[in-house]
Design a protein around this motif. Sequence first.
Motif, PDB file in Angstrom:
ATOM      1  N   ASN A 243      -4.060  -1.047 -15.284  1.00 41.33           N
ATOM      2  CA  ASN A 243      -3.734   0.107 -14.429  1.00 41.33           C
ATOM      3  C   ASN A 243      -2.272   0.532 -14.561  1.00 41.33           C
ATOM      4  O   ASN A 243      -1.942   1.691 -14.350  1.00 41.33           O
ATOM      5  CB  ASN A 243      -3.991  -0.266 -12.953  1.00 41.33           C
TER       6      ASN A 243
ATOM      7  N   ARG B  34       0.573   2.559 -10.086  1.00 38.97           N
ATOM      8  CA  ARG B  34       0.468   3.126 -11.426  1.00 38.97           C
ATOM      9  C   ARG B  34       1.789   3.656 -11.967  1.00 38.97           C
ATOM     10  O   ARG B  34       1.963   3.778 -13.180  1.00 38.97           O
ATOM     11  CB  ARG B  34      -0.562   4.258 -11.407  1.00 38.97           C
TER      12      ARG B  34
ATOM     13  N   TYR C 233      -5.319  -6.112 -13.548  1.00 35.63           N
ATOM     14  CA  TYR C 233      -4.737  -4.867 -13.016  1.00 35.63           C
ATOM     15  C   TYR C 233      -3.614  -4.308 -13.898  1.00 35.63           C
ATOM     16  O   TYR C 233      -3.214  -3.166 -13.748  1.00 35.63           O
ATOM     17  CB  TYR C 233      -4.265  -5.044 -11.572  1.00 35.63           C
TER      18      TYR C 233
ATOM     19  N   PHE D 157       3.526   5.500  -3.608  1.00 33.61           N
ATOM     20  CA  PHE D 157       2.937   6.233  -4.727  1.00 33.61           C
ATOM     21  C   PHE D 157       3.903   6.518  -5.864  1.00 33.61           C
ATOM     22  O   PHE D 157       3.499   6.928  -6.943  1.00 33.61           O
ATOM     23  CB  PHE D 157       2.337   7.567  -4.232  1.00 33.61           C
TER      24      PHE D 157
ATOM     25  N   GLY E  65      -1.681  -3.919  -8.091  1.00 32.63           N
ATOM     26  CA  GLY E  65      -2.547  -3.290  -9.097  1.00 32.63           C
ATOM     27  C   GLY E  65      -2.640  -1.781  -8.997  1.00 32.63           C
ATOM     28  O   GLY E  65      -2.974  -1.104  -9.961  1.00 32.63           O
ATOM     29  N   HIS E  66      -2.316  -1.224  -7.847  1.00 36.36           N
ATOM     30  CA  HIS E  66      -2.456   0.221  -7.667  1.00 36.36           C
ATOM     31  C   HIS E  66      -1.150   0.978  -7.972  1.00 36.36           C
ATOM     32  O   HIS E  66      -1.111   2.192  -7.896  1.00 36.36           O
ATOM     33  CB  HIS E  66      -2.859   0.494  -6.221  1.00 36.36           C
TER      34      HIS E  66
ATOM     35  N   SER F  29       0.848  -1.197   0.000  1.00 32.94           N
ATOM     36  CA  SER F  29       0.000   0.000   0.000  1.00 32.94           C
ATOM     37  C   SER F  29       0.886   1.250   0.000  1.00 32.94           C
ATOM     38  O   SER F  29       2.054   1.212   0.393  1.00 32.94           O
ATOM     39  CB  SER F  29      -0.896  -0.008   1.230  1.00 32.94           C
TER      40      SER F  29
END
Length: 839
Positions: free
Chosen positions: A173, A150, A170, A126, A147-148, A123
């Motif tokens: 993404n 990016r 994903y 970024f 999947g997050h 998590s």
Amino acid sequence: MTPPWRLAGTLIPAMAFLACVRPEGWEPCVEVVPNITYECMERNLYKIPSSIPSSAKNLDLSFNPLMFLASHSFSRFPELQVLDLSRCEIQTIEDDAYWGLNYLSTLILTGNPIQNLAPGAFSELFRLQKLVAVEINLSSLEDFPIGHLRTLKELNVAHNFIHSFKLPEYFSNLTNLEYLDLSNNKIQNIHCDDLYVLHDKSNLSLDLSLNPIAFIQPGAFNKVKLGGLTLRSNFNSTHVMKQCIQGLAGLEVQQLVLGEFKNERCVEEFDKSALEGLCNLTIAEFRLAFLDDFPEDTNGFFKCLVNVSAVSLANLYLNSLEGLPRDIKWQSLKLVKSKVNQFPTLALPSLKRYIFTTNRGATSFAEFELKNLEFLDLSRNGMSFKSCCSQSVFGTTSLKYLDLSFNDVITMSVNFIGLELLEHLDFQHSTLKQASQFSAFLSLSKLLYLDMSYTHTQVAFHGIFSGLVSLQVLKMAGNSFKDNSLSAVFTDLTNLTFLDLSKCQLEHVSPGVFDTLLRLQFLNMSHNNFVLLDVLSFNPLQALQILDCSFNKIESSEGQELQYFPSHLTTLNLTQNPFDCSCKYQSFLQWIKDQRQLLVEAKQLECAMPPDMRGMLVLSFRNATCQINKIVIIVTVVSVLVVSVIAFLVYKFYFHLMLLAGCKKYGRGENTYDAFVIYSSQDEDWVRNELVKNLEEGVPPFRLCLHYRDFIPGVAIAANIIQEGFHKSRKVIVVVSRHFIQSRWCVFEYEIAQTWQFLSSHAGIIFIVLQKLEKSLLRQQVELYRLLSRNTYLEWEDNILGQHIFWRRLRKALMDGKPRSPEGTADAENNQQETTALT
Ligand SMILES: *[C@@H]1O[C@H](CO)[C@@H](O)[C@H](O)[C@H]1NC(C)=O
Ligand SMILES: *[C@@H]1O[C@H](CO)[C@@H](O)[C@H](O)[C@H]1NC(C)=O
Ligand SMILES: *[C@@H]1O[C@H](CO)[C@@H](O)[C@H](O)[C@H]1NC(C)=O
Ligand SMILES: *[C@@H]1O[C@H](CO)[C@@H](O)[C@H](O)[C@H]1NC(C)=O
Ligand SMILES: *[C@@H]1O[C@H](CO)[C@@H](O)[C@H](O)[C@H]1NC(C)=O
Ligand SMILES: *[C@@H]1O[C@H](CO)[C@@H](O)[C@H](O)[C@H]1NC(C)=O
Ligand SMILES: *[C@@H]1O[C@H](CO)[C@@H](O)[C@H](O)[C@H]1NC(C)=O
Ligand SMILES: *[C@@H]1O[C@H](CO)[C@@H](O)[C@H](O)[C@H]1NC(C)=O
Ligand SMILES: *[C@@H]1O[C@H](CO)[C@@H](O)[C@H](O)[C@H]1NC(C)=O
Ligand SMILES: *[C@@H]1O[C@H](CO)[C@@H](O)[C@H](O)[C@H]1NC(C)=O
């Protein structure tokens, strides 16, 4: 004495104890860049050391038994950009383990046997661009919780247990993904919808090497665009390979890599038909590596590759390249480490780049026809070139780059006719023949780079580099120059910025060699035999920044020239020179100390001479020692001067000194004579008949020293005069006459007498003037004239009475200072005087 076994018995436990107890403040991590980079590799850490500051950006924790990553494990390091957790025995990663790492761009998890990966393990993160998850016991991409991410550009999941090639949803993404490494997994089959998510992506590079691929469903790659696809050591036979390649139909790929690895050979017999399926692909660049049993006849082998722009063939048993299709459009061909039988003579009009290096089997170069060739690299083949180099040899006039390094003999016979566009030329470690016999490079006015290092060239011809007006880099290391002297061969190289003359056995630099090199920034003169740091020759190099004079025999430099040293220098390497730390080079040594900030390893420079200073550091050289030495020198010089002056004076005033000595030797009262008579030989008759008779035979008798009688025969006359005359006489009688004044000899005697009078206060000079002398004649002898008026001065008269008075006065003058005789004859003398006076 403690027996050795007992010593060991106490030492070993002590050492074991010390190994366990870490001293206070033990620092487990290496601070590579303070506050930024920390390396804590293999420190047996169970947790992250508290000593690492929160400003750390790069943290290497690899090979520590961390075992477990709890949530917020790294929240203390919000600046972290690179985190290496390779082989930390991590089995569990909890949710939010990397919480707070908003700047992390690289996360390395290689070699952790992860069993529990929480869904929120990655998590945040970024800005993560690179995730290395090699060998983490991953069995599927489906449940890998990324999947997050990016921003991810590179995902490496090699060496896991992934069976399915189906890329999960994903991936749509991960729009920035450029590189996906799936090599060394368990993928066997590729199906049509596996790459479904990639249909609108165009720039992903995929590595599927070392998967045991047995089947690719035709159409699986249809309309797929990839940046790259690598399939090495995937197929266990040509047949499988052929089938799978056909399955790639419809793929549009920038770079396709096929083949095997050096240690991973699966295809035993390679059949050229295996590549037939490539006709249904669009390929820009094709690479093939490590294939055994390449077909003897390459006819048709490349027929599906005619539209490829770049081909690279490495480590192939490729015997020849004959029979290439006519319509081939290759612009670049690279043949590396192939086992060719002979140099392939190609005729590829489209070819612009040709790299043919490290190929065994090609022993001599053969001419070819490559009309548009611009870049030619023929290095490391051990080939010989019979005639280098001209347009006809390579069949092109467009050549800009030519590398013939690491070959055998290259005979220079033509001066690059038709190759005037050349910008880069490399001959290093090949043997150049005849390169220094004519201006071989005369036509290369565009050449920027020339490497002739280690080509066994002996530069004897001054025009060797003529014409190279644009040259910026010249490498001549490992060659030699005639008479080991660098002569004016660089005159044309006005644009040169880099010159390497290391290992050229150089001993001298002729004057003016560097005069035209006004742009030179780098000069390497290391590993030569220079004895002097020749500052004046470097003086024209006003743009020079780096000068390497290490590994020479430089002892010193001309002190007063150092002010002419190039002023823009930033680095000067003088290491490994036998500096002479004698005081005569004091100004050079002082200069070294002043320039220490630009000297390489200034602190390690050592003196080699004089013997008593060997091994001393140059920077510890003290001027004070020389000051003392200077004083010693000054004192010596002054003493020498004084001694010389004294010697000169002694020489000049020899007689006077002898007199001085004489005065001491013959003290008062020891005089043998009462008077020494100085006279001109012309007046000898008067002296014998009048003076001697009257004085020696009178009462009391006076003893006179007369040189006609008393001088020792054979002794030099001057010495006689001095020793016999003055030393032993109380008074001097000077018989002044016209002859006396005119005779130089007499003047000389008189001058000596004058000194004697000066030295001996009691002594007096008695002048007897024989004839009436004209005043004018007397005045010629100024000193005599003065003395006449100051001393006893008797005139010889012609009449008897005058003569009587004369003798009385003379006797009186002579009596002055005469020791009384024991017989007490003073009265008698007086009486006798009176009687004579009366007679
Ligand atoms: C490292 O960080 C500490 C505390 O923030 C600071 O005092 C120190 O000057 C920094 N050192 C360097 C080399 O930046
Ligand atoms: C890999 O993970 C599985 C569980 O997913 C586990 O049973 C297995 O022991 C792991 N293998 C290794 C080598 O850790
Ligand atoms: C793709 O990203 C969106 C937005 O970040 C997210 O809601 C979605 O769950 C992601 N898809 C997958 C499969 O993770
Ligand atoms: C395509 O990917 C390569 C790396 O694989 C990268 O260098 C290049 O910039 C990418 N091109 C585009 C247009 O994204
Ligand atoms: C090639 O692989 C297939 C499937 O994995 C296997 O059945 C076959 O025996 C292999 N052949 C060789 C020569 O290894
Ligand atoms: C190319 O693909 C077509 C079908 O898409 C197929 O018919 C043809 O045989 C393929 N050619 C080769 C050389 O594989
Ligand atoms: C090469 O390109 C030409 C035209 O661009 C095309 O006709 C030909 O089929 C192509 N050949 C191969 C093998 O792709
Ligand atoms: C030398 O270099 C300068 C600047 O790099 C360039 O303008 C000039 O044309 C060059 N001279 C020659 C003869 O190539
Ligand atoms: C100068 O040449 C020597 C040997 O050729 C090399 O070791 C050295 O690194 C060079 N010096 C510089 C500053 O590059
Ligand atoms: C001299 O010093 C420079 C700068 O440190 C270095 O690059 C070069 O290799 C040194 N020369 C030799 C011959 O070691």
